[in-house]
Design a protein around this motif. Structure first.
Motif, PDB file in Angstrom:
ATOM      1  N   VAL A  68     -23.242  11.527 -19.892  1.00 19.07           N
ATOM      2  CA  VAL A  68     -23.155  10.688 -21.079  1.00 19.07           C
ATOM      3  C   VAL A  68     -24.477   9.979 -21.252  1.00 19.07           C
ATOM      4  CG1 VAL A  68     -21.964   8.776 -22.173  1.00 19.07           C
ATOM      5  CG2 VAL A  68     -20.711  10.315 -20.689  1.00 19.07           C
ATOM      6  N   ARG A  70     -26.901   7.256 -22.411  1.00 18.87           N
ATOM      7  CA  ARG A  70     -26.746   5.836 -22.735  1.00 18.87           C
ATOM      8  C   ARG A  70     -27.531   5.453 -23.984  1.00 18.87           C
ATOM      9  NH1 ARG A  70     -23.819   2.772 -22.051  1.00 18.87           N
ATOM     10  NH2 ARG A  70     -22.655   1.830 -20.357  1.00 18.87           N
ATOM     11  N   VAL A 101      -7.457  14.854 -12.526  1.00 17.03           N
ATOM     12  CA  VAL A 101      -8.869  15.065 -12.831  1.00 17.03           C
ATOM     13  C   VAL A 101      -9.612  13.761 -12.599  1.00 17.03           C
ATOM     14  CG1 VAL A 101     -10.518  15.623 -14.645  1.00 17.03           C
ATOM     15  CG2 VAL A 101      -8.338  16.821 -14.541  1.00 17.03           C
ATOM     16  N   LEU A 102     -10.663  13.833 -11.816  1.00 23.05           N
ATOM     17  CA  LEU A 102     -11.457  12.639 -11.565  1.00 23.05           C
ATOM     18  C   LEU A 102     -12.754  12.734 -12.351  1.00 23.05           C
ATOM     19  CD1 LEU A 102     -11.240  10.109  -9.652  1.00 23.05           C
ATOM     20  CD2 LEU A 102     -13.030  11.209  -8.337  1.00 23.05           C
ATOM     21  N   LEU A 103     -12.999  11.716 -13.157  1.00 23.20           N
ATOM     22  CA  LEU A 103     -14.208  11.684 -13.974  1.00 23.20           C
ATOM     23  C   LEU A 103     -15.195  10.697 -13.390  1.00 23.20           C
ATOM     24  CD1 LEU A 103     -13.410  13.495 -16.205  1.00 23.20           C
ATOM     25  CD2 LEU A 103     -13.103  11.545 -17.698  1.00 23.20           C
ATOM     26  N   HIS A 104     -16.419  11.136 -13.293  1.00 21.98           N
ATOM     27  CA  HIS A 104     -17.468  10.241 -12.828  1.00 21.98           C
ATOM     28  C   HIS A 104     -18.610  10.530 -13.762  1.00 21.98           C
ATOM     29  CE1 HIS A 104     -19.254   7.986  -9.357  1.00 21.98           C
ATOM     30  NE2 HIS A 104     -20.306   8.257 -10.098  1.00 21.98           N
ATOM     31  N   SER A 105     -19.287   9.537 -14.279  1.00 25.35           N
ATOM     32  CA  SER A 105     -20.282   9.916 -15.268  1.00 25.35           C
ATOM     33  C   SER A 105     -21.687   9.892 -14.720  1.00 25.35           C
ATOM     34  CB  SER A 105     -20.183   9.048 -16.510  1.00 25.35           C
ATOM     35  OG  SER A 105     -20.857   7.848 -16.311  1.00 25.35           O
TER      36      SER A 105
ATOM     37  N   LEU B  87     -13.360   7.386 -24.495  1.00 26.62           N
ATOM     38  CA  LEU B  87     -13.349   7.857 -23.117  1.00 26.62           C
ATOM     39  C   LEU B  87     -14.749   7.860 -22.507  1.00 26.62           C
ATOM     40  CD1 LEU B  87     -11.779   9.083 -20.767  1.00 26.62           C
ATOM     41  CD2 LEU B  87     -12.192  11.335 -21.755  1.00 26.62           C
ATOM     42  N   ALA B  88     -15.712   8.286 -23.292  1.00 23.83           N
ATOM     43  CA  ALA B  88     -17.081   8.325 -22.784  1.00 23.83           C
ATOM     44  C   ALA B  88     -17.520   6.925 -22.377  1.00 23.83           C
ATOM     45  CB  ALA B  88     -18.015   8.909 -23.837  1.00 23.83           C
ATOM     46  N   ASN B  91     -15.664   5.850 -19.239  1.00 29.85           N
ATOM     47  CA  ASN B  91     -16.211   6.568 -18.104  1.00 29.85           C
ATOM     48  C   ASN B  91     -17.540   5.981 -17.645  1.00 29.85           C
ATOM     49  OD1 ASN B  91     -16.454   8.539 -16.182  1.00 29.85           O
ATOM     50  ND2 ASN B  91     -17.208  10.099 -17.605  1.00 29.85           N
ATOM     51  N   SER B  92     -18.444   5.758 -18.594  1.00 31.31           N
ATOM     52  CA  SER B  92     -19.750   5.309 -18.125  1.00 31.31           C
ATOM     53  C   SER B  92     -19.718   3.847 -17.697  1.00 31.31           C
ATOM     54  CB  SER B  92     -20.844   5.604 -19.148  1.00 31.31           C
ATOM     55  OG  SER B  92     -20.599   4.921 -20.328  1.00 31.31           O
ATOM     56  N   THR B  93     -18.890   3.053 -18.344  1.00 31.65           N
ATOM     57  CA  THR B  93     -18.778   1.656 -17.908  1.00 31.65           C
ATOM     58  C   THR B  93     -18.172   1.591 -16.506  1.00 31.65           C
ATOM     59  OG1 THR B  93     -18.409   1.011 -20.189  1.00 31.65           O
ATOM     60  CG2 THR B  93     -17.884  -0.614 -18.511  1.00 31.65           C
ATOM     61  N   THR B  95     -18.206   3.877 -14.167  1.00 29.42           N
ATOM     62  CA  THR B  95     -19.174   4.366 -13.200  1.00 29.42           C
ATOM     63  C   THR B  95     -20.207   3.284 -12.876  1.00 29.42           C
ATOM     64  OG1 THR B  95     -18.927   6.632 -13.965  1.00 29.42           O
ATOM     65  CG2 THR B  95     -20.941   6.115 -12.767  1.00 29.42           C
ATOM     66  N   GLU B  96     -20.630   2.635 -13.913  1.00 30.36           N
ATOM     67  CA  GLU B  96     -21.606   1.564 -13.751  1.00 30.36           C
ATOM     68  C   GLU B  96     -21.113   0.488 -12.781  1.00 30.36           C
ATOM     69  OE1 GLU B  96     -22.549  -0.884 -17.302  1.00 30.36           O
ATOM     70  OE2 GLU B  96     -23.848   0.850 -17.675  1.00 30.36           O
ATOM     71  N   ASP B 100     -14.281   5.076 -10.563  1.00 23.34           N
ATOM     72  CA  ASP B 100     -14.094   6.384 -11.154  1.00 23.34           C
ATOM     73  C   ASP B 100     -12.915   6.319 -12.118  1.00 23.34           C
ATOM     74  OD1 ASP B 100     -16.121   7.799  -9.909  1.00 23.34           O
ATOM     75  OD2 ASP B 100     -14.907   8.142  -8.127  1.00 23.34           O
ATOM     76  N   VAL B 101     -12.779   7.348 -12.900  1.00 20.11           N
ATOM     77  CA  VAL B 101     -11.671   7.414 -13.848  1.00 20.11           C
ATOM     78  C   VAL B 101     -10.777   8.578 -13.462  1.00 20.11           C
ATOM     79  CG1 VAL B 101     -11.030   7.789 -16.249  1.00 20.11           C
ATOM     80  CG2 VAL B 101     -13.057   6.446 -15.696  1.00 20.11           C
ATOM     81  N   LEU B 102      -9.509   8.299 -13.324  1.00 23.07           N
ATOM     82  CA  LEU B 102      -8.568   9.359 -12.994  1.00 23.07           C
ATOM     83  C   LEU B 102      -7.756   9.716 -14.224  1.00 23.07           C
ATOM     84  CD1 LEU B 102      -7.678  10.883 -10.339  1.00 23.07           C
ATOM     85  CD2 LEU B 102      -5.615   9.524 -10.487  1.00 23.07           C
TER      86      LEU B 102
END
Lengths: 341, 341
Positions: A68, A70, A101-105, B87-88, B91-93, B95-96, B100-102
DNA sequence: AATAGCAATTGAAACGTTTCAATTAATTAC
DNA sequence: GTAATTAATTGAAACGTTTCAATTGCTATT
């Protein structure tokens, strides 16, 4: 919260039996099963994921690391609509098979390898889905080195890399050029995806082969890189229209990009499909609703997502039968293309 | 794979010290730190997530359960483009902030509560983001009952429900009706989101209040429900145009829906913005690229996603200062609206 | 009635961390 | 130089599962 120990006590059996009930119910006697079932329900017990995973070394989770940006936070790779469809399919297929599903950006600038390292070494996930591959892809090299289960959407040039799912971009471009020449187009421009990713390389090969085989020249001015935004398609198209000898047909990197290009064409008082033919890529839902509706190469993102997930889960579970799938995309002809003027 | 024990041995310290180094580095002497650091790097050690979470009772993961329809697999709630942006940002927030997001998917028919139960009781996640709330929302009731950290995008009518982020849909509709009447429109139709969700209820309140305050009648025929697809907008618009006395302005449930409506209008040989005004909702990127460009109510999905995530993480970490945010959306005026004929 | 064989159950070890009371080492105050 | 204080480290228990060798209880066989 209830633990397996409490369940065991209340049901009058040992923890081992409860564990068996949970994992291989056929091993436990009907009488015990019923008692355990009852207790589990009334105390709304769910096994603790962490404990399970610690002992059994599996998480029933698959990882995904979207990039993603920024700076341009609206863009998500590969291209927003398409990505979402892919992700939705991954997500529901995974859930169906009992995985999360695990999302990591990641951001475009940051080094992705440490993220993958954490996922792999920290055993956060059982397998990984890699998106938007590059010819020499450090992520793939890393995962291969670690012998970690993964499937990529897109090929790479690593010889060891076998588990992938992809769309034949070379074929797609050849088909498209064939089609455009059959309509009499000679001046064909290509608003192409940014160099660097594997799919852009593959598509370029198709494009250049096709042009050569039709004895058409590839003019430098006719090749413009763009990202996946409408604006970049628009800008690229304006550059093409400013040329002393503008093209009569334009192939673009994505539908979104094609929309931008058509926007530019209309702004100049020209009509897409009449004065200039435009071809997209992806066949997102909007393609058929745009006016004029968009001729485009269809990528079956849903199918790609679910098949990639199924393949990954197979690999995770040790079944390695089918390790690669290459889809042949279809050119969907609509109103944005027509005979050359 | 390396464990904390091996690291400790190699660095000549105890496991406790390594753990301290990992979690509160200030507690360990510089000499030890350096030794540990070196060993960790050369053995590319990463703590095992499961073990950590088992002991410390936190997963550093936040959960999200999108509803993906299997019959119409292209639709993801709330509406595809918007959801992806949201979602994006999530996800990035996340991660910051080290989370993680499941993702776990639900289908429209299946009962969602067991999924939430598993997530909560199985301690798969530290907190949950709830999307597309309903006035009486079983998910929210459940999470409240369990005293589990969550933040919703959208309000509900549960009195206890305090942690949410939302867009003021009532205000949005009032603004829109005000704007349309100021252009002289009296015959205003509303292609509205399906009943059931909170946001559709709130918007309806805004719409009806505004109509009443302008002494305009709400005709049954002018109210048509739709989902988030182009097609449903298109169908709805055709129904309106078939009416003996068609509206001069139409407010829709989403931009996508508005595109479908405009499609229908053009098909009939009419011009959106001239013959009939169309207003969207969301302000997705495409809204400004469509022709004619779309007048719409902007929802700041990026901001919503990142603020919801920040709020959730605050709650997870025990800081409850700010518990609700209500954004005032902005009406973006473009070419799809104009004076009443 | 004794025994072999099988099905079901048991209980303890192990997975890799964190935490904390106890211990040791180093520093300061007088 | 000793006592008091502080800083750093240690090691074992605990988290909640799974797994598996050992045990128990039945049934069928002779």
């Amino acid at each position: 919260m209830a633990t397996i120990k409490e369940i065991a006590q209340k049901a009058g059996v040992s923890v081992g039996t409860v564990s068996n009930y949970l994992n291989s119910p056929e091993k436990v006697a009907k009488k015990s099963s019923e008692a355990i079932q009852r207790v589990i329900e009334e105390s709304s017990y769910h096994p603790r994921a962490a404990a399970r995973s610690l002992k059994s070394d599996q998480t029933r989770t698959i990882g995904l690391v979207p990039v993603v940006s920024r700076e341009d936070p609206q863009s998500v790779e590969p291209s927003d609509n398409a990505f979402l469809e892919f992700l939705a399919a991954v997500n529901s297929t995974a859930t169906e098979k009992g995985y999360d599903v695990l999302l990591h950006s990641a951001t475009p600038k940051v080094d992705e390898i440490p993220i993958y390292e954490k996922l792999v070494v920290g055993k956060n996930v059982d397998g990984i889905l890699v998106l938007n591959t590059r010819p020499d892809d450090p992520r793939i090299n890393f995962l291969l080195k670690m012998k970690f289960p993964f499937v990529s959407f897109g090929r790479s040039e690593n010889k060891e890399h076998r588990a992938f799912i992809d769309v034949d971009g070379e074929y797609a471009l050849i088909e498209t050029v064939d089609y455009l020449t059959s309509l009499g187009h000679q001046l064909i421009a290509y608003i192409c995806p940014k160099k660097g990713s594997m799919f852009s390389k593959v598509r370029w090969e198709g494009f250049s082969k096709a042009m050569v085989s039709h004895n058409l020249e590839i003019y430098d001015d006719y090749i413009i890189e763009c990202d996946f935004s409408e604006t970049s398609g628009q800008v690229a198209m304006h550059l093409l229209l400013d040329l002393p000898n503008p093209p009569t047909a334009v192939i673009t990197a994505s539908d979104i990009c094609a929309f931008g290009a058509m926007h530019a064409i209309s702004t100049r008082g020209l009509t897409p499909g009449k004065d200039i033919s435009v071809v997209g890529f992806d066949n997102i839902r909007m393609a058929s609703h745009w006016q004029p509706s968009l001729t485009t190469i269809a990528q079956p993102f849903r199918k790609l997502g679910s098949q990639a997930t199924e393949m990954l889960i197979k690999i995770i579970e040790g079944d390695q039968t089918e390790t690669q799938i290459l889809f042949t995309p279809e050119l969907v002809i609509r109103q944005s293309t027509g005979p050359a003027k």
